[in-house]
Scaffold this motif. Sequence first.
Motif, mmCIF file in Angstrom:
data_model
loop_
_atom_site.group_PDB
_atom_site.id
_atom_site.type_symbol
_atom_site.label_atom_id
_atom_site.label_comp_id
_atom_site.label_asym_id
_atom_site.label_seq_id
_atom_site.Cartn_x
_atom_site.Cartn_y
_atom_site.Cartn_z
ATOM 1 N N GLN A 72 9.101 -20.391 6.640
ATOM 2 C CA GLN A 72 8.226 -19.666 5.979
ATOM 3 C C GLN A 72 8.743 -19.049 5.266
ATOM 4 N N MET A 73 7.490 -18.769 3.935
ATOM 5 C CA MET A 73 7.466 -18.356 2.939
ATOM 6 C C MET A 73 7.255 -16.838 2.618
ATOM 7 N N ALA A 74 7.869 -15.721 2.236
ATOM 8 C CA ALA A 74 7.723 -14.584 1.956
ATOM 9 C C ALA A 74 5.890 -14.381 1.515
ATOM 10 N N VAL A 75 5.928 -12.891 1.855
ATOM 11 C CA VAL A 75 4.242 -12.872 1.692
ATOM 12 C C VAL A 75 4.285 -11.601 0.435
ATOM 13 N N LEU A 76 3.973 -11.360 -0.342
ATOM 14 C CA LEU A 76 4.101 -10.710 -1.496
ATOM 15 C C LEU A 76 3.171 -9.319 -0.882
ATOM 16 N N THR A 77 3.515 -8.013 -0.551
ATOM 17 C CA THR A 77 3.263 -7.120 -0.041
ATOM 18 C C THR A 77 3.087 -6.022 -0.672
ATOM 19 N N VAL A 78 4.353 -5.753 -1.723
ATOM 20 C CA VAL A 78 4.542 -4.896 -2.000
ATOM 21 C C VAL A 78 4.162 -4.911 -4.104
ATOM 22 N N PRO A 79 3.498 -5.427 -4.469
ATOM 23 C CA PRO A 79 3.165 -5.395 -6.096
ATOM 24 C C PRO A 79 4.009 -5.350 -7.123
ATOM 25 N N PHE A 80 4.141 -3.778 -7.258
ATOM 26 C CA PHE A 80 4.867 -3.092 -8.137
ATOM 27 C C PHE A 80 5.792 -2.191 -7.533
ATOM 28 N N MET A 81 6.757 -2.016 -8.358
ATOM 29 C CA MET A 81 7.972 -0.619 -7.153
ATOM 30 C C MET A 81 8.646 -0.497 -8.480
ATOM 31 N N LYS A 82 9.084 1.062 -8.808
ATOM 32 C CA LYS A 82 9.871 1.558 -9.796
ATOM 33 C C LYS A 82 11.436 1.084 -8.591
ATOM 34 N N CYS A 83 12.304 0.874 -9.676
ATOM 35 C CA CYS A 83 14.028 0.245 -8.869
ATOM 36 C C CYS A 83 14.594 0.780 -10.150
ATOM 37 N N GLU A 84 15.230 2.205 -9.446
ATOM 38 C CA GLU A 84 16.127 2.600 -10.207
ATOM 39 C C GLU A 84 17.185 3.479 -9.438
ATOM 40 N N PRO A 85 18.529 3.465 -9.844
ATOM 41 C CA PRO A 85 19.483 3.910 -8.757
ATOM 42 C C PRO A 85 19.292 5.380 -8.152
ATOM 43 N N PRO A 86 19.347 6.149 -7.120
ATOM 44 C CA PRO A 86 20.192 5.136 -6.081
ATOM 45 C C PRO A 86 18.866 4.860 -4.905
ATOM 46 N N TYR A 87 18.322 4.205 -5.742
ATOM 47 C CA TYR A 87 17.274 3.573 -4.984
ATOM 48 C C TYR A 87 16.595 3.995 -3.440
ATOM 49 N N GLY A 129 0.351 -9.288 13.128
ATOM 50 C CA GLY A 129 -1.239 -9.394 11.876
ATOM 51 C C GLY A 129 -0.518 -8.394 10.787
ATOM 52 N N LEU A 130 -0.849 -8.844 9.812
ATOM 53 C CA LEU A 130 -0.887 -8.236 8.403
ATOM 54 C C LEU A 130 -1.291 -6.120 8.153
ATOM 55 N N PRO A 131 -2.771 -6.712 8.604
ATOM 56 C CA PRO A 131 -2.786 -5.253 9.014
ATOM 57 C C PRO A 131 -1.680 -4.482 9.366
ATOM 58 N N LYS A 132 -1.390 -4.439 10.495
ATOM 59 C CA LYS A 132 -0.554 -3.495 11.481
ATOM 60 C C LYS A 132 0.938 -3.328 10.761
ATOM 61 N N PHE A 133 1.204 -4.293 9.803
ATOM 62 C CA PHE A 133 2.508 -4.020 8.849
ATOM 63 C C PHE A 133 2.163 -3.378 7.446
ATOM 64 N N LEU A 134 0.526 -3.308 7.007
ATOM 65 C CA LEU A 134 1.155 -2.524 5.638
ATOM 66 C C LEU A 134 0.472 -0.772 6.438
ATOM 67 N N GLU A 135 0.219 -0.633 7.764
ATOM 68 C CA GLU A 135 -0.052 0.233 8.508
ATOM 69 C C GLU A 135 1.435 1.269 8.311
ATOM 70 N N VAL A 136 2.113 0.242 9.162
ATOM 71 C CA VAL A 136 3.873 0.757 9.067
ATOM 72 C C VAL A 136 4.216 1.254 7.756
ATOM 73 N N ILE A 137 4.228 0.406 6.852
ATOM 74 C CA ILE A 137 4.713 0.798 5.603
ATOM 75 C C ILE A 137 3.587 1.496 4.300
ATOM 76 N N GLY A 138 2.379 1.641 5.375
ATOM 77 C CA GLY A 138 1.720 2.649 3.879
ATOM 78 C C GLY A 138 1.127 2.413 2.860
ATOM 79 N N LEU A 139 0.375 0.845 3.659
ATOM 80 C CA LEU A 139 0.379 0.054 2.007
ATOM 81 C C LEU A 139 -1.311 0.109 2.262
ATOM 82 N N PRO A 140 -2.693 0.053 1.036
ATOM 83 C CA PRO A 140 -3.536 -0.469 1.299
ATOM 84 C C PRO A 140 -3.337 -2.603 0.941
ATOM 85 N N PRO A 141 -4.363 -2.709 1.957
ATOM 86 C CA PRO A 141 -3.996 -4.166 1.147
ATOM 87 C C PRO A 141 -4.600 -5.104 0.292
ATOM 88 N N MET A 142 -4.599 -5.680 -0.585
ATOM 89 C CA MET A 142 -5.125 -6.881 -1.559
ATOM 90 C C MET A 142 -5.515 -7.547 -1.817
#
Lengths: 472, 76
Positions: free
Chosen positions: A375-390, A422-435
Motif C-alpha cells: 500500500q502506498m502512503a497518503v499525502l496528509t500534511v502538504p507542508f510543515m516546517k522542519c527545524e531542530p528540535p522538531y 476512514g481518512l476523515p477520522k484520521f484527519l480529526e485525530v491529527i487536527g487537519l482539514p481535508p483537501m
Amino acid sequence: MAFEPNEPQEKIKYDEMRIYSDEELNNYTEEELKNFKTKHDTPMCDDLESGPWPSFVADAKREALHRRKLADDRILLSAETVEDTLGQLEDSFVDGETHWKHGGIVGVFGYGGGVIGRYSDLQEKYPAVAHFHTLRVNQPMSKFYNTDFLRTICDLWEYRGSGMMNMHGSTGDIILLGTTTEQLEPIFYQMTHEMQQDLGGSGSNLRSPSCCLGRARCEWSCIDTQDMCYELTHYYQDELHRPAFPYKFKFKFDGCPNGCVASIARSDMSFIGTWKDDIRIDQDAVQAYIAGDIAPNGGAHAGKDWGKFDIQKEVINLCPTACMWMEDGKLMIDNKECTRCMHCINTMPQALRPGADTGVSILFGAKAPILEGAQMAVLTVPFMKCEPPYENIKDLVEKVWDWWMEEGKNRERLGELIQRWGLPKFLEVIGLPPMPQMVTEPRSNPYIFWKAEEVPGGFKRNIEDYRVKHMR
Amino acid sequence: MEDIRNAILEFAEKSKKSKFYFSDMEKAVKKVIPDVKARMVKKAATSLINEEKLIYFSTGSTTMYGLKGKGQTEDH
C-alpha cells in the motif's frame, strides 16, 4: 550544518578491538577456493552461481573455506556454520519449504527488539545451525561508516557469530545472521559499550529510522534528513527498544521528492522534503541546455547518442501537470500547479533548483509486505516546517501513536487502521482539514464525507431514501 | 505504579495463554484501573521485564509478553 552529537562521544578504540591479523583474514588462495568442496552436496545452490550477478553462494563458499582454515580457538561457533547453512538451504529448495523456525524469547537484557530467535528444524543433520539467531544493528544515518568500524564489526561477528551478514535489511540495519544464545550478551556489550553502536528495531517496535544521503551529499535535499533521523532515533529510544505498539512502525526520511529511500512506499510515516515557494530558475543556464552547452541529466545516459537536447520534448511535454511553457525565449512555470515530480529539475539541474522556503510533506500508511497487501502512503500534511528540535513533528508523531495504540488491532499497521476508520477520522485525530489532494479515487473512494454542520447552510436527507438506491 | 504492576501480574497468571499482546494486557489493567494510560502500563511492564518477572516473546515481526516460568520460557 556540522554534526553535533546528542551526548559526548568517546574515542572508539578500534585497535584494541580488532581480533584477526591480516594473515588470518587472507588465509586461503584462489587455487584452494577452486578445489574447495563444501561438507554437503548443494547442486541447486551451486546453480545460483552461474547467473550474471555476483552470488551470495560464491561469497558463502569463500567464508566457509576461510572459517575451515582458521584455528579452532579463533572462532567460538562451529567452523561449519556456513556449510550447514548452505546444506539446509539446499534441502529447502528440494522440499519447497523453509527449515527455519523463527521467534522465541531470546534477546538481550532490557531490549524487546534487535534479536530474532531462529532455529533449524533439521538440527541433527545440520548441528552447526541448530540455534542461529539474527541480530539487527542500527545503521548510522545514511549508512556513513568508516572502514575501522566495518572491520571491527566483521571481526566481532567472525569470532562470536557465523561470519555471515546482510548489508542491509529493508530498514537499513546490518543483519548479523546466526549465533547462539550465549553469544548475544557479549556481542551486545561490545557494540554498545565499546563501539557506541546500538541494536536496531524488530517486533512491535519503532523500527530503525532511515534516511537518504541528504545535505551531506545532495544539492536537492530540502531538509537535513540525517539530523532529523538522528534526533528522532535518539528521542524515541523507548519506542525502539520496548515494544508496546500493535505492530511494527517505520519512519523514513527523503530529502526531496526523488525519494531515494522510497519512504512513500515503505514507511508508516513518510517524510519527504519539499518547498512552498517557486522553483528557482537560471534562464542563462536554460539557454545553455537548449544550445547543447550543458549535458542534460547531469551527463547521465551518455553511452548513446540521443540527438540534440529538445526542451519541449524532453521537459515541457513530460510535465505531468503541464505547468511549464516557453515564452519569449524564457522557461515559465506555473508553480501552484507543480506536483513535485522533479523531472525538470533532474533533467536540467544547473538551470532549475527546488525553492528556498523548505520543509516536509508528511504521508501516512504505506507498507510493503513481501507477499500481499502493499500500500502506498497518503499525502496528509502538504507542508510543515522542519527545524531542530522538531517539536512540531514530535507532537504530530505522538498524536498518531496515541490513536493507533488506542484503536489499532493486534498486527494492524497504521495504514490499515486509517482504511478501517476512514481518512476523515484520521484527519480529526491529527487536527487537519481535508483537501482535494487527499482524494485518491474520486468516484469509488472519495474518502471525505462532509457532515451537515461543516457545510454552509447544512443539508437534510432521509437515510432510508438514500438506501433505496445505495444498498449497504 | 505498584497497582498497575499487580494488575499485570494477576492478568499474566490467570491468562489461559502463556503469551499475550500488549493491548490485551492494557485492557486487563483498564478493567482494574479504568483511567490508566497506555504509557503507564508500558512503564510498569518494562519494570517487570527488568526484574525478570515478565519476558518478551518475539516472532521477529510482532512482540508479545509472557510470565517468566509459564509456558515456553527457555531457549529451545
